[in-house]
Structure formats: structure tokens, C-alpha cells
Design a protein around this motif. Structure first.
Motif, PDB file in Angstrom:
ATOM      1  N   MET A  75     -13.252 -25.272   5.049  1.00  8.93           N
ATOM      2  CA  MET A  75     -12.863 -23.887   4.820  1.00  8.93           C
ATOM      3  C   MET A  75     -13.929 -23.237   3.933  1.00  8.93           C
ATOM      4  SD  MET A  75      -9.308 -22.410   3.167  1.00  8.93           S
ATOM      5  CE  MET A  75      -8.660 -24.028   3.317  1.00  8.93           C
ATOM      6  N   GLU A  76     -14.311 -22.044   4.293  1.00 11.29           N
ATOM      7  CA  GLU A  76     -15.340 -21.327   3.545  1.00 11.29           C
ATOM      8  C   GLU A  76     -14.724 -20.193   2.733  1.00 11.29           C
ATOM      9  OE1 GLU A  76     -19.279 -18.839   4.685  1.00 11.29           O
ATOM     10  OE2 GLU A  76     -18.917 -20.722   5.761  1.00 11.29           O
ATOM     11  N   ALA A  77     -15.268 -19.983   1.570  1.00 10.04           N
ATOM     12  CA  ALA A  77     -14.806 -18.897   0.700  1.00 10.04           C
ATOM     13  C   ALA A  77     -15.757 -17.709   0.853  1.00 10.04           C
ATOM     14  CB  ALA A  77     -14.763 -19.359  -0.745  1.00 10.04           C
ATOM     15  N   ARG A  78     -15.182 -16.510   0.768  1.00 13.99           N
ATOM     16  CA  ARG A  78     -15.954 -15.278   0.917  1.00 13.99           C
ATOM     17  C   ARG A  78     -15.891 -14.488  -0.385  1.00 13.99           C
ATOM     18  NH1 ARG A  78     -14.740  -9.955   2.260  1.00 13.99           N
ATOM     19  NH2 ARG A  78     -12.535 -10.442   2.351  1.00 13.99           N
ATOM     20  N   LEU A  79     -17.071 -14.053  -0.874  1.00 16.45           N
ATOM     21  CA  LEU A  79     -17.161 -13.269  -2.099  1.00 16.45           C
ATOM     22  C   LEU A  79     -16.933 -11.796  -1.790  1.00 16.45           C
ATOM     23  CD1 LEU A  79     -17.937 -13.339  -5.163  1.00 16.45           C
ATOM     24  CD2 LEU A  79     -20.264 -12.801  -4.429  1.00 16.45           C
ATOM     25  N   ARG A  80     -16.132 -11.150  -2.636  1.00 20.20           N
ATOM     26  CA  ARG A  80     -15.906  -9.705  -2.510  1.00 20.20           C
ATOM     27  C   ARG A  80     -15.555  -9.142  -3.873  1.00 20.20           C
ATOM     28  NH1 ARG A  80     -10.542  -8.627  -2.999  1.00 20.20           N
ATOM     29  NH2 ARG A  80      -9.033 -10.213  -2.349  1.00 20.20           N
ATOM     30  N   LEU A  81     -15.649  -7.812  -3.987  1.00 18.30           N
ATOM     31  CA  LEU A  81     -15.186  -7.159  -5.207  1.00 18.30           C
ATOM     32  C   LEU A  81     -13.665  -7.240  -5.285  1.00 18.30           C
ATOM     33  CD1 LEU A  81     -17.421  -3.969  -5.444  1.00 18.30           C
ATOM     34  CD2 LEU A  81     -17.312  -5.837  -7.097  1.00 18.30           C
ATOM     35  N   ALA A  82     -13.159  -7.442  -6.473  1.00 17.76           N
ATOM     36  CA  ALA A  82     -11.713  -7.464  -6.678  1.00 17.76           C
ATOM     37  C   ALA A  82     -11.155  -6.059  -6.584  1.00 17.76           C
ATOM     38  CB  ALA A  82     -11.390  -8.063  -8.049  1.00 17.76           C
ATOM     39  N   VAL A  83      -9.895  -5.971  -6.176  1.00 21.74           N
ATOM     40  CA  VAL A  83      -9.160  -4.703  -6.135  1.00 21.74           C
ATOM     41  C   VAL A  83      -7.888  -4.868  -6.959  1.00 21.74           C
ATOM     42  CG1 VAL A  83     -10.107  -4.010  -3.884  1.00 21.74           C
ATOM     43  CG2 VAL A  83      -7.965  -5.312  -3.983  1.00 21.74           C
ATOM     44  N   GLY A  84      -7.295  -3.757  -7.328  1.00 20.68           N
ATOM     45  CA  GLY A  84      -6.104  -3.784  -8.179  1.00 20.68           C
ATOM     46  C   GLY A  84      -5.011  -4.706  -7.685  1.00 20.68           C
ATOM     47  N   ALA A  85      -4.806  -4.764  -6.379  1.00 19.47           N
ATOM     48  CA  ALA A  85      -3.748  -5.600  -5.816  1.00 19.47           C
ATOM     49  C   ALA A  85      -3.990  -7.090  -6.042  1.00 19.47           C
ATOM     50  CB  ALA A  85      -3.596  -5.316  -4.322  1.00 19.47           C
ATOM     51  N   ASP A  86      -5.221  -7.464  -6.393  1.00 20.66           N
ATOM     52  CA  ASP A  86      -5.542  -8.868  -6.666  1.00 20.66           C
ATOM     53  C   ASP A  86      -5.045  -9.321  -8.029  1.00 20.66           C
ATOM     54  OD1 ASP A  86      -6.985  -9.184  -4.249  1.00 20.66           O
ATOM     55  OD2 ASP A  86      -8.833  -8.454  -5.191  1.00 20.66           O
ATOM     56  N   GLY A  87      -4.647  -8.397  -8.886  1.00 23.36           N
ATOM     57  CA  GLY A  87      -4.305  -8.714 -10.269  1.00 23.36           C
ATOM     58  C   GLY A  87      -3.391  -9.906 -10.461  1.00 23.36           C
ATOM     59  N   PRO A  88      -2.224  -9.953  -9.825  1.00 20.73           N
ATOM     60  CA  PRO A  88      -1.337 -11.099 -10.044  1.00 20.73           C
ATOM     61  C   PRO A  88      -1.955 -12.432  -9.623  1.00 20.73           C
ATOM     62  CG  PRO A  88      -0.108  -9.265  -9.114  1.00 20.73           C
ATOM     63  CD  PRO A  88      -1.565  -8.881  -9.044  1.00 20.73           C
TER      64      PRO A  88
END
Length: 182
Positions: free
Chosen positions: A1-14
Motif C-alpha cells: 500500500m502506498e501513501a500519498r502526501l497532500r496538504l491537510a484540510v480542516g476535516a482532517d483535524g480529528p
């Protein structure tokens, strides 16, 4: 399984907060006692939403789950549990280092280059904004990663948590345009 880098968004907080707590609970016992680990899980894992709002916080996502997170800041705060001298003032890229902040990797995803990937994204973004140096306050589990990425130790530091528990840390810095790093 590969991980993908992205900018965080508010919904990621929890999910970020839970990842940070789980990471501390898994890796800190090798460096700290039970009381210190519990305090760190409570105080250094609090998500600073300004990092997400500023567009300077990243997550690695795999199969819909966040498995690593971390970022940088153009603001004058070195780590989450800090209050002394911290403020929302924007740093001067010509004279002050950008801050690496809140790096956490899920235990089963360590040693796969995710921390390095986040640090590389931070270097590139901070460079684009004119910063020439990076600074961070490392907890002991993070020191090997940061050293491998070219950070040098400035000084050992006692990190007082809001509950009075003290953790050992290391203030570290590196130039953004470091020629090579391992």
C-alpha cells in the motif's frame, strides 16, 4: 500500500489528533517514563489549526487513513505546548528561521520515508517564501530523523508541559539550502 502526501484540510483535524496521540503512546515509552508519555500525549498532540489554515501542514494518507503528519510555520511558535515567547507574529524570512512543527508518524508506518517526505515538502515551501533556515524543537524520538535530514543540535532543552511534567528536548536548526543530507 502506498501513501500519498497532500496538504491537510480542516476535516482532517480529528484523525490528525488521534494519530498524534497514538504515535506518542507508541514511541515515547522508549525515551520517557509513563508520566512523561501521558503528559506528552495530552499536551504536545493538540492540533494547532493555524498550521492547516496557513496551508503549511501536510498529511500522508493511505487507504483513506492518515498515517503521518507534520508541517512548518511562518509564525513565532516552536512547538505545541510552548507559550513562553510564542505569538502569532509572522516571522521575518530574512532574519528568522521557519519552524518545523508537529511531526508524527503512525507506528506501523515508521521507517518508510514519510517523515523525510514531509520535511522535503516543508523545505521547498519555506524556501519559496524566502526563508533560508529552519528551526525545530525535537522531542527525543524525533532527533534521529532530524539529524539524518541535516539538522544540527543547538542545545538540549527542558520542555515544561502545562501540567508541570518536564520532557527532554533538543533545539535544532539547519540551513534550507543544505547541499546534501542522508
Amino acid at each position: 500500500m502506498e501513501a500519498r502526501l497532500r496538504l491537510a484540510v480542516g476535516a482532517d483535524g480529528p484523525a490528525i489528533a488521534e494519530l498524534a496521540r497514538a504515535s506518542v503512546r507508541e514511541v515515547f515509552p522508549a525515551y520517557h517514563d509513563e508520566v512523561q508519555t501521558a503528559s506528552a500525549a495530552e499536551h504536545i498532540t493538540t492540533l494547532d489549526t493555524a498550521l492547516i489554515d496557513d496551508g503549511t501542514y501536510y498529511v500522508y494518507e493511505a487507504a483513506g487513513e492518515i498515517v503521518a503528519c507534520g508541517g512548518w510555520s511562518r509564525r513565532n511558535k516552536l512547538f505545541n505546548a510552548s507559550t513562553a515567547g510564542a505569538d502569532e507574529r509572522l516571522l521575518d524570512p530574512a532574519t528568522e528561521p521557519a519552524r518545523i512543527r508537529a511531526m508524527f508518524v503512525r507506528g506501523d508506518w515508521t521507517r518508510r520515508g514519510l517523515g523525510r517526505g514531509i520535511l522535503t515538502a516543508c523545505v521547498d515551501a519555506a524556501r519559496a517564501e524566502g526563508f533560508t533556515r529552519l528551526a525545530l524543537m525535537a522531542t527525543l524520538p524525533g532527533v534521529p530523523l532530524y539529524k539524518a535530514f541535516g539538522f544540527t543540535e543547538v542545545e538540549p532543552v527542558d520542555l515544561p508541559m502545562p501540567d508541570g511534567v518536564v520532557l527532554k528536548g533538543v533545539a535544532m536548526e539547519r540551513p534550507i539550502d543544505l547541499e546534501e543530507y542522508a
